[in-house]
Design an enzyme around this catalytic site. Structure first.
Site, short mmCIF file in Angstrom:
data_model
loop_
_atom_site.label_atom_id
_atom_site.label_comp_id
_atom_site.label_asym_id
_atom_site.label_seq_id
_atom_site.Cartn_x
_atom_site.Cartn_y
_atom_site.Cartn_z
N GLY A 44 6.12 -5.24 -10.62
CA GLY A 44 6.09 -3.63 -11.57
C GLY A 44 7.67 -3.27 -12.27
O GLY A 44 7.21 -3.22 -13.55
N ASN A 104 9.76 2.12 9.50
CA ASN A 104 8.72 1.03 9.38
C ASN A 104 8.25 0.23 10.49
O ASN A 104 9.06 -0.93 10.06
CB ASN A 104 9.00 0.82 7.45
CG ASN A 104 7.41 -0.20 7.49
OD1 ASN A 104 6.48 0.05 7.94
ND2 ASN A 104 7.26 -0.70 6.45
N ARG A 127 -3.13 -12.86 -1.10
CA ARG A 127 -5.09 -11.91 -0.78
C ARG A 127 -5.36 -12.12 -2.05
O ARG A 127 -4.66 -12.27 -2.87
CB ARG A 127 -4.88 -11.11 -0.59
CG ARG A 127 -3.96 -10.47 0.92
CD ARG A 127 -3.89 -8.75 1.13
NE ARG A 127 -2.70 -8.80 1.79
CZ ARG A 127 -2.15 -7.12 1.66
NH1 ARG A 127 -2.48 -6.45 0.96
NH2 ARG A 127 -0.44 -7.01 1.57
N GLU A 181 9.49 4.64 -1.07
CA GLU A 181 8.48 4.98 -0.44
C GLU A 181 9.56 5.78 0.83
O GLU A 181 9.37 6.97 1.39
CB GLU A 181 7.66 3.61 0.35
CG GLU A 181 6.21 3.29 -0.81
CD GLU A 181 5.83 2.06 -0.65
OE1 GLU A 181 6.46 1.10 -0.65
OE2 GLU A 181 5.26 2.15 -0.13
N ARG A 214 6.54 5.31 9.13
CA ARG A 214 4.91 5.46 7.86
C ARG A 214 4.20 4.69 9.10
O ARG A 214 3.84 3.75 9.92
CB ARG A 214 5.80 4.11 7.05
CG ARG A 214 4.40 3.47 6.25
CD ARG A 214 5.25 1.77 5.76
NE ARG A 214 3.83 1.71 5.32
CZ ARG A 214 3.44 0.06 4.98
NH1 ARG A 214 4.66 -1.17 5.19
NH2 ARG A 214 2.52 0.12 3.91
N HIS A 263 -0.74 1.59 -0.23
CA HIS A 263 0.43 2.54 -1.53
C HIS A 263 0.27 3.44 -1.92
O HIS A 263 0.89 3.84 -2.27
CB HIS A 263 0.18 1.23 -2.95
CG HIS A 263 0.34 -0.11 -2.27
ND1 HIS A 263 -0.16 -1.17 -2.98
CD2 HIS A 263 1.26 -0.65 -1.42
CE1 HIS A 263 0.10 -2.23 -1.84
NE2 HIS A 263 1.26 -2.01 -1.07
#
Ligand code: ADP
Length: 400
Positions: free
Chosen positions: A333, A7, A241, A384, A91, A180
């Site tokens: 989460g 990545n 953001r 991921e 990625r 995502h």
């Protein structure tokens, strides 16, 4: 089969080397502060042995070379030589409308990624730099690109078209793409497995709440809507953001503060969100701690964050005509039961009841709704890198 997952970000390269037979991670590491002073590489191998190299890394080319050296380190490396690696998985953030799935990277694919790079000027160029460097150093190794946007290519037009003059979509590809995707795909599939049901029977709302955050509506295994848009700025409140705001605020701020477009862009991406409202931190743990100590703006930031997620869950239940499961993933989460509970408060009408004891669990795959709930709620750690490794292995097998 061994797959190296990379990545490549603007100033870092994260990597994991997988043994695909057991899906185990032989080594994971990061090269940080590329092109900045005090750069370093950190790696941990499967034995838990850590390696730290502090040295100048001027660009991605040097960064990748360093990764290769670290993986082959005499003492703490995990490879005798690079021939042991069967393939590389990269990625790639933005695939535009050109990629609805992972692909074997060819020169044509590189060209296409370059073509969509103006949609993700901060992300795609470093992703590409990583790919090109690997092609140079390991020309015979198959390389696969896995796109953050690909999973969302199944969205219907009404979900992805912005109500701007249609010609901007045609001329510039201005539409919702969503990000995502690898994570939303992984946790929605895992939820179906945990429910012991076929994906085709399920409507699932997945909430990826990390520093960047997005929600997706997954109907019959396909993404039908998601909160991020043309760029990862739209939707939820994030670490730095702003997510959804009235677009008229942009020219208003430009006039009032005498700002250039890039400056407003930077404010919305880097100085807003939890950081902007609280004035304390982009990290939700710092914000929660300050809120508990009575800091009003921290409390407000947390409330705005939670309320936005709640609204999206409601919206996506409406979009799909209900939901069978709600899934939480990523840093917040997976770990923060208090935030999950605050988001879910007043949403019980959807058909679940929260099990408060289970909801206090951190970082584990767990059903947090009560056994009798019609709608299931899960916390599922995302992975991921594993999805990238699996896609890479699959493409390689199909090719052989
Ligand atoms: P990124 O988008 O950078 O990959 P992560 O998925 O790592 O982000 O999520 C970062 C967020 O997760 C931060 O706001 C952090 O506070 C939160 N987080 C990480 N670990 C925990 C934890 N154990 N408890 C609560 N929040 C956590």
């Amino acid at each position: 089969m061994k797959v190296l997952v990379l990545n490549s970000g603007s100033s870092s390269i994260k990597y994991q080397l997988f043994n695909m037979e057991e899906e185990s991670v032989l080594a994971r590491g990061i090269v940080e502060r590329i092109g900045i002073e005090d750069s370093f590489l950190e790696q941990e191998n499967i034995e838990g042995e850590e390696l730290l190299w502090q040295e100048d890394v001027a660009d991605h080319s040097q960064g990748i070379s360093l990764v290769i050296d670290a993986l082959q380190d005499e003492k703490k490396g995990v490879l005798e030589n690079m021939d042991e690696i069967n393939a590389l998985g990269h990625r790639v953030v933005h695939g535009g409308e050109k990629f609805a799935d992972s692909v074997l990277i060819t020169s044509e694919v590189v060209e296409k990624i370059e073509e969509v790079s103006e949609l993700a000027p901060l992300h795609n160029p470093p992703n590409l730099a990583g790919i090109k460097e690997c092609q140079r150093l390991m020309p015979d190794k198959p390389q696969v690109g896995v796109f953050d946007t690909a999973f969302h290519q199944t969205m219907p037009e009404e979900a992805y078209i912005y109500a701007l003059p249609y010609e901007y979509y045609q001329k510039y590809g201005i539409r919702r793409y969503g990000f995502h995707g690898t994570s939303h795909k992984f946790v929605s599939r895992r939820a179906a497995e945990l429910m012991d049901k076929a994906l085709e029977e399920l409507k699932i709302i997945t909430c990826h709440l990390g520093n960047g955050a997005s929600v997706a509506a997954v109907d019959q295994g396909r993404s039908v809507d998601t909160s991020m848009g043309l760029t990862p700025l739209e939707g939820l409140v994030m670490g730095t953001r702003c997510g959804d705001i009235d677009p008229a605020i942009v020219p208003f701020l430009q006039k009032k503060e005498g700002l250039e477009p890039e400056e407003v862009d930077s404010i919305m991406n880097k100085e807003s969100g939890l950081l902007g409202i609280s004035g304390i931190s982009n990290d939700s743990r710092d914000v929660s701690e300050a809120a508990q100590q009575g800091n009003k703006r921290a409390r407000l930031a947390a409330k705005v964050f939670n309320y936005r997620v709640k609204k999206y869950i409601g919206a996506y239940a409406a979009a799909m005509g209900g939901t069978d499961a709600i899934v939480f993933t990523a840093g917040i989460g997976e770990n923060d039961g208090a935030i999950r509970a605050a988001i879910l408060e007043n949403l019980e009408f959807l058909g679940f009841k929260l099990d408060e004891t289970k909801n206090n669990t951190r970082g584990e795959e767990i059903e947090i709704s009560t056994p009798g709930s019609r709608v299931k709620v899960f916390a599922i750690p995302t992975n991921e890198e594993l999805v990238i490794a699996r896609d890479t292995a699959k493409i390689l097998e199909n090719r052989e």
